[in-house]
Scaffold this active site. Structure first.
Site: not given
Ligand code: PEP
Length: 259
Positions: A12, A14, A98, A100, A170, A176, A216
């Site tokens: 992803n 972003k 997601h 976010e 997630e 992040g 992460s």
């Molecule tokens: C994500 O954007 O879905 C995500 C898991 O980000 P990160 O790997 O940076 O934690």
């Protein structure tokens, strides 16, 4: 070992990278990909970069996804992009729900349900994201949150319509933050998600759904995550922006799974 589920590693990207940078990253992934790789690889660039990345990926097995999608086909929805438009730009998949989008853009389970239905209707494979916040985990509400998010997202969808859906678990506190769920924490949540899917659509369906872990994921923790029986892949944010690191995640070391 779960041979019935093809692993998927998804990146992803972003709101990062310009057209040139996204094209270059796609080319580097294409070049570094093991031609015999059996599992699926997916990248989700920003809408403005889809076309260029699609061109860069031409001739490779890497699949293209949007990071979101609107539920209508066309019309007066300023700023939104329709399922037909993302398909036209080369996408086979769409990330939906997601955290976010839920947190910053206030997307509810009802909106996510509409988006899921639209993606299915227009032939996109949804990558549905679910997960609890830190407060919810600390309040012992993780299972309840996952159950509510799944029931809300799938409301009104018949078994035949959800056959291709991919789920990404997630935990919001791990996205992040550099704070990955332990493989055991992730496995526990994945198993719970699979049991919920079983309640919704039966054992056969639940046994075939890919559940990705996100939060992460890095080159140095992917192998232990993928060793868990119900972890079928990863949705990767930050680490998917660096070709060498993401290629290491993609080519995770297969270890025999317990389940
Ligand atoms: C994500 O954007 O879905 C995500 C898991 O980000 P990160 O790997 O940076 O934690």
């Amino acid at each position: 070992m779960n041979k019935n589920r093809t692993p998927m590693i998804a990146g992803n990207w972003k709101m990062h990278l310009n057209v040139k940078e996204a094209g270059e990253l796609a080319l580097a992934l294409k070049k570094g990909l093991d031609p015999d790789l059996k599992h699926e690889v997916l990248v989700a660039p920003a809408f403005t970069n889809l076309w260029a990345v699609n061109a860069a990926l031409s001739g490779s097995k890497i699949l293209l996804s949007s990071q979101d999608v609107h539920w209508e086909e066309k019309g007066a929805f300023t700023g939104a992009v329709s399922p037909a438009q993302v398909r036209d730009a080369g996408c086979t998949h769409a990330i939906i729900g997601h955290s976010e989008r839920r947190k910053i853009f206030l997307e509810t389970d009802g909106i996510i349900n509409k988006k899921l239905k639209a993606a299915v209707k227009y032939g996109l494979t949804p990558v549905l994201c679910i997960g609890e916040t830190l407060e919810e985990r600390e309040a012992q509400s993780t299972y309840r949150v996952l159950e509510t998010q799944l029931a809300g997202a799938f409301a009104g969808l018949k078994p035949g319509e959800v056959s291709k859906v991919v789920i990404a678990y997630e935990p919001v506190w791990a996205i992040g933050t550099g704070k990955t769920a332990t493989p055991e924490q992730a496995q526990d949540a994945h198993l719970f998600v699979r049991r919920q899917l079983e309640k919704l659509y039966g054992k056969n369906y639940a046994g075939g759904v890919r559940i990705l872990y996100g939060g992460s994921v890095k080159a140095d923790n992917i192998d232990s995550l993928m060793a868990q029986p119900d972890i079928d892949g990863a949705l990767v944010g930050g680490e998917s922006l660096k070709a060498d690191k993401f290629l290491r995640v993609i080519h995770f070391q297969e270890v025999l799974k317990a389940g």
